[in-house]
Design a protein around this motif. Structure first.
Motif, PDB file in Angstrom:
ATOM      1  N   MET A   8      81.831  23.855 -46.327  1.00 51.86           N
ATOM      2  CA  MET A   8      83.053  24.335 -45.688  1.00 51.86           C
ATOM      3  C   MET A   8      82.772  24.703 -44.238  1.00 51.86           C
ATOM      4  SD  MET A   8      85.462  27.585 -46.704  1.00 51.86           S
ATOM      5  CE  MET A   8      84.524  28.806 -45.782  1.00 51.86           C
ATOM      6  N   LEU A   9      83.615  24.243 -43.337  1.00 58.01           N
ATOM      7  CA  LEU A   9      83.439  24.579 -41.930  1.00 58.01           C
ATOM      8  C   LEU A   9      83.874  26.015 -41.675  1.00 58.01           C
ATOM      9  CD1 LEU A   9      84.833  21.393 -40.156  1.00 58.01           C
ATOM     10  CD2 LEU A   9      82.459  21.941 -40.673  1.00 58.01           C
ATOM     11  N   CYS A  10      83.100  26.707 -40.853  1.00 55.90           N
ATOM     12  CA  CYS A  10      83.432  28.087 -40.499  1.00 55.90           C
ATOM     13  C   CYS A  10      84.010  28.205 -39.103  1.00 55.90           C
ATOM     14  CB  CYS A  10      82.188  28.974 -40.611  1.00 55.90           C
ATOM     15  SG  CYS A  10      81.630  29.221 -42.301  1.00 55.90           S
ATOM     16  N   ASN A  11      83.761  27.214 -38.253  1.00 53.40           N
ATOM     17  CA  ASN A  11      84.298  27.280 -36.897  1.00 53.40           C
ATOM     18  C   ASN A  11      84.490  25.883 -36.330  1.00 53.40           C
ATOM     19  OD1 ASN A  11      81.683  26.609 -35.377  1.00 53.40           O
ATOM     20  ND2 ASN A  11      81.075  28.343 -36.652  1.00 53.40           N
ATOM     21  N   VAL A  12      85.279  25.806 -35.290  1.00 53.26           N
ATOM     22  CA  VAL A  12      85.691  24.516 -34.751  1.00 53.26           C
ATOM     23  C   VAL A  12      84.540  23.760 -34.122  1.00 53.26           C
ATOM     24  CG1 VAL A  12      87.200  23.407 -33.042  1.00 53.26           C
ATOM     25  CG2 VAL A  12      88.091  25.259 -34.460  1.00 53.26           C
ATOM     26  N   ILE A  13      83.548  24.431 -33.585  1.00 57.42           N
ATOM     27  CA  ILE A  13      82.435  23.724 -32.952  1.00 57.42           C
ATOM     28  C   ILE A  13      81.691  22.867 -33.974  1.00 57.42           C
ATOM     29  CG2 ILE A  13      80.636  25.482 -33.232  1.00 57.42           C
ATOM     30  CD1 ILE A  13      81.331  23.459 -30.047  1.00 57.42           C
ATOM     31  N   GLU A  14      81.719  23.277 -35.243  1.00 59.08           N
ATOM     32  CA  GLU A  14      81.083  22.471 -36.287  1.00 59.08           C
ATOM     33  C   GLU A  14      81.830  21.159 -36.513  1.00 59.08           C
ATOM     34  OE1 GLU A  14      78.955  25.866 -39.067  1.00 59.08           O
ATOM     35  OE2 GLU A  14      81.042  25.357 -39.471  1.00 59.08           O
ATOM     36  N   TYR A  15      83.113  21.144 -36.211  1.00 55.02           N
ATOM     37  CA  TYR A  15      83.871  19.884 -36.223  1.00 55.02           C
ATOM     38  C   TYR A  15      83.168  18.853 -35.343  1.00 55.02           C
ATOM     39  CZ  TYR A  15      88.549  20.100 -38.410  1.00 55.02           C
ATOM     40  OH  TYR A  15      89.608  20.086 -39.283  1.00 55.02           O
ATOM     41  N   PHE A  16      82.782  19.310 -34.165  1.00 52.28           N
ATOM     42  CA  PHE A  16      82.152  18.437 -33.179  1.00 52.28           C
ATOM     43  C   PHE A  16      80.752  18.028 -33.621  1.00 52.28           C
ATOM     44  CE2 PHE A  16      80.051  18.260 -28.786  1.00 52.28           C
ATOM     45  CZ  PHE A  16      80.414  16.932 -28.587  1.00 52.28           C
ATOM     46  N   ILE A  17      79.939  19.004 -34.029  1.00 52.15           N
ATOM     47  CA  ILE A  17      78.551  18.741 -34.378  1.00 52.15           C
ATOM     48  C   ILE A  17      78.429  17.834 -35.603  1.00 52.15           C
ATOM     49  CG2 ILE A  17      76.409  19.859 -35.169  1.00 52.15           C
ATOM     50  CD1 ILE A  17      77.336  22.302 -33.457  1.00 52.15           C
ATOM     51  N   ASP A  18      79.251  18.098 -36.610  1.00 49.93           N
ATOM     52  CA  ASP A  18      79.193  17.299 -37.837  1.00 49.93           C
ATOM     53  C   ASP A  18      80.134  16.094 -37.789  1.00 49.93           C
ATOM     54  OD1 ASP A  18      77.413  19.149 -38.877  1.00 49.93           O
ATOM     55  OD2 ASP A  18      78.997  20.340 -39.821  1.00 49.93           O
ATOM     56  N   GLY A  19      80.934  16.018 -36.734  1.00 50.03           N
ATOM     57  CA  GLY A  19      81.913  14.942 -36.630  1.00 50.03           C
ATOM     58  C   GLY A  19      81.534  13.900 -35.604  1.00 50.03           C
ATOM     59  N   ALA A  20      82.223  13.903 -34.465  1.00 50.04           N
ATOM     60  CA  ALA A  20      82.062  12.851 -33.465  1.00 50.04           C
ATOM     61  C   ALA A  20      80.649  12.773 -32.912  1.00 50.04           C
ATOM     62  CB  ALA A  20      83.059  13.070 -32.331  1.00 50.04           C
ATOM     63  N   LEU A  21      79.997  13.917 -32.724  1.00 48.17           N
ATOM     64  CA  LEU A  21      78.664  13.911 -32.143  1.00 48.17           C
ATOM     65  C   LEU A  21      77.669  13.193 -33.053  1.00 48.17           C
ATOM     66  CD1 LEU A  21      77.220  14.882 -29.624  1.00 48.17           C
ATOM     67  CD2 LEU A  21      76.700  17.016 -30.796  1.00 48.17           C
ATOM     68  N   LYS A  22      77.908  13.258 -34.341  1.00 46.02           N
ATOM     69  CA  LYS A  22      77.016  12.614 -35.310  1.00 46.02           C
ATOM     70  C   LYS A  22      77.427  11.160 -35.550  1.00 46.02           C
ATOM     71  CE  LYS A  22      75.581  15.109 -38.686  1.00 46.02           C
ATOM     72  NZ  LYS A  22      75.529  15.926 -39.934  1.00 46.02           N
ATOM     73  N   SER A  23      78.726  10.896 -35.630  1.00 55.16           N
ATOM     74  CA  SER A  23      79.186   9.558 -36.016  1.00 55.16           C
ATOM     75  C   SER A  23      79.278   8.570 -34.864  1.00 55.16           C
ATOM     76  CB  SER A  23      80.547   9.657 -36.704  1.00 55.16           C
ATOM     77  OG  SER A  23      81.526  10.148 -35.803  1.00 55.16           O
ATOM     78  N   CYS A  24      79.560   9.050 -33.655  1.00 59.04           N
ATOM     79  CA  CYS A  24      79.751   8.114 -32.531  1.00 59.04           C
ATOM     80  C   CYS A  24      79.362   8.764 -31.208  1.00 59.04           C
ATOM     81  CB  CYS A  24      81.190   7.620 -32.489  1.00 59.04           C
ATOM     82  SG  CYS A  24      82.457   8.932 -32.584  1.00 59.04           S
ATOM     83  N   PRO A  25      78.093   9.163 -31.046  1.00 51.80           N
ATOM     84  CA  PRO A  25      77.678   9.910 -29.842  1.00 51.80           C
ATOM     85  C   PRO A  25      77.872   9.154 -28.533  1.00 51.80           C
ATOM     86  CG  PRO A  25      75.773   9.139 -31.088  1.00 51.80           C
ATOM     87  CD  PRO A  25      76.964   8.910 -31.959  1.00 51.80           C
TER      88      PRO A  25
END
Length: 514
Positions: free
Chosen positions: A1-18
């Motif tokens: 479960m995400l606790c904050n919006v910055i994790e959206y970035f780290i686990d999302g776009a930054l990981k999938s399409c840097p």
């Protein structure tokens, strides 16, 4: 479960399409990995200047990629970003900054004097000038900022959005991480918004629609295309820009869409890449919406509703089938994990077809108003239908009704707060400023809904005060969208039996003029 919006970035776009383009701003393109580096560098500079968490940091920069970098940097530090309108009058800027008391103000070199003039006694060390950040303040890739965001929990503040206040002091609405994530997760799943989405951002960055565009970019890897601020006044160029950039997703307020429909631009400028259009912030006339639907039959149109005190929006309606031009557009059904209660004057649930106040419960509620517990307590109250445990609801002040099929329809404002040009405005704030103008004895501001005009009725105290003089005085303390568009001087404002200005009578006088 995400606790904050910055994790959206780290686990999302930054990981999938840097290496994909994250932000397109004019001739500048920034990839997701470059965005991370810029944000972390700035985060370290912020931490070096003031070591705090869960505190507001203001961003006073014209709409640009630099604002997104600053917002992301503030998230990395574990603090709360507050984007400011760089075009508001100096007094209003000072009012906001004095009320919120941000720990830092991020700005550009040519804006420093404005900030210093707006706030008495501001410490120069509180101002971060992007062009002047010394290399000494920019450490290698941050480790401190990584640790800080991990200490946040989902109910911690995410950002502050300033809205109009009835006493002349803007209200700072505190949005939290949970509400943003909750709404975004639902919207991504409901409407299949993924990495191939190209967002055409038109909303100001101090407006709540920006938040959804931002998290769609950070989480799903959508490309965030910043539409130049001047384009809305040139609708043809705006449409050509949307077509040229192959925009596939829009989240706009209806005003500009109505203008585009009126100019017959939908038939002249094809938009083959457009797939989904969200609209919110005010009522979209069905006649104009139908022109969009006829011109773009393959596009999905979604009507969303929600005050700023709710995380982005709380109801939605996917526009389908034939809707007559004179038929009102529903605001739809509650978004996932949100409950809409329509209460009558006795705080009981309204029957289908009965009009009452729209109230909201659930994770979509904001944290309330920054540094204003009394105002928060008036708007966020115990659920009157639940006496067994503490449960807050937000009383929107909007009137609504439910049909027999559960569809919700907006029916106007309960008080004198309005939606105008996509902004929530409290008419008493305008009156408050008018009454401060020399030569004005009394004033009343009402809204002419058919003409969408903020209308001022005023009573001079002596010699006549002209509309031009009033407008000039108000333009120093109010943003353009709050300035009256119609002015009526009266020898004496009408009063009702209890000694108050007869607002209803003034509204009726406008109807009679039609």
């Amino acid at each position: 479960m995400l606790c904050n919006v910055i994790e959206y970035f780290i686990d999302g776009a930054l990981k999938s399409c840097p290496n994909k383009v994250a932000i397109s701003d004019g001739g500048t393109e920034i990839t997701f990995s470059e965005l991370e580096k810029k944000a972390k560098d700035l985060a370290e500079a912020l931490i070096g200047r003031v070591d705090v968490v869960r505190e507001p940091i203001a961003v006073y920069i014209p709409k640009s990629a630099a604002v997104i970098v600053a917002d992301l940097a503030i998230m990395y530090t574990g603090n709360i970003f507050m984007n400011l309108d760089t075009e508001i009058p100096l007094k209003r800027l000072g009012s906001i900054l004095n009320h919120i008391e941000p720990k830092l103000i991020i700005t550009l070199r040519d804006r420093v004097d404005t900030v210093l003039d707006a706030v008495d006694g501001v410490d120069r060390n509180q101002i971060i000038v992007l062009e002047e950040l010394a290399e000494a303040e920019r450490h290698s890739v941050a480790t401190v900022s990584n640790d800080r965001y991990r200490n946040l929990i989902d109910t911690d503040p995410f950002c502050i959005i300033n809205t109009s206040g009835s006493t002349g002091v803007p209200k700072g609405v505190v949005l939290n991480h949970r509400g943003v994530i909750d709404f975004a997760d639902w919207a991504f799943a409901e409407f299949y918004l993924e990495e191939d989405t190209i967002v055409g951002n038109l909303s100001p960055f101090y407006f709540d629609l920006y938040i959804f565009d931002l998290v769609l970019c950070l989480s799903r890897g959508a490309t965030f295309v910043i539409i130049p601020e001047k384009l809305p006044i040139f609708p043809v160029r705006l449409m050509e820009f949307v077509a040229r950039e192959k925009i596939s997703f829009l989240f706009w307020v209806p005003s500009i869409m109505v203008n585009i429909a009126n100019l017959d631009l939908l038939e002249k400028v094809p938009l083959p890449a457009l797939q989904t259009v969200f609209f919110a912030g005010e009522v979209f006339p069905t006649r104009h919406l139908n022109r969009w639907r006829r011109a773009l039959p393959g596009v999905r149109f979604v009507n969303l509703y929600g005050p700023i005190e709710i995380h982005i929006d709380c109801t939605f309606y996917v526009v389908e089938g034939e809707i007559a031009d004179d038929q009102p557009l529903p605001i739809g059904y509650p978004c996932r994990n949100t409950d809409i209660m329509i209460l009558n004057e006795a705080d009981q649930l309204c029957a289908p077809g009965e009009q009452g106040e729209l109230c909201v419960r659930g994770s979509s509620l904001s944290n309330g108003y920054w540094n204003d517990p009394e105002k928060t307590a008036r708007a966020f109250v115990q659920n009157p239908l639940n006496t067994r445990y503490p449960e807050l609801i937000y009383r929107t002040g909007d009137l609504a009704m439910r049909g027999a099929d559960g569809l919700i329809f907006f029916a106007g404002r309960k008080d004198y707060q309005i939606k105008h040009m996509g902004y929530r405005i409290e008419l008493p704030e305008i009156e408050h400023q008018v009454l401060g103008i020399p030569g004005i004895a009394n004033a009343c501001v009402v809204y002419d809904h058919p003409k969408k005009a903020i209308t001022l009725f005023y009573q001079p105290s002596g010699a006549e005060v002209g509309a031009a003089a009033i407008r000039k005085a108000l333009s120093t303390v109010l943003p353009k969208y709050m300035l009256p568009t119609a002015y009526h001087s009266m020898e004496r404002l009408p009063m009702n039996p209890n000694g108050k200005i007869d607002r209803n009578g003034l509204v009726l006088s406008l109807v009679e003029e039609e």
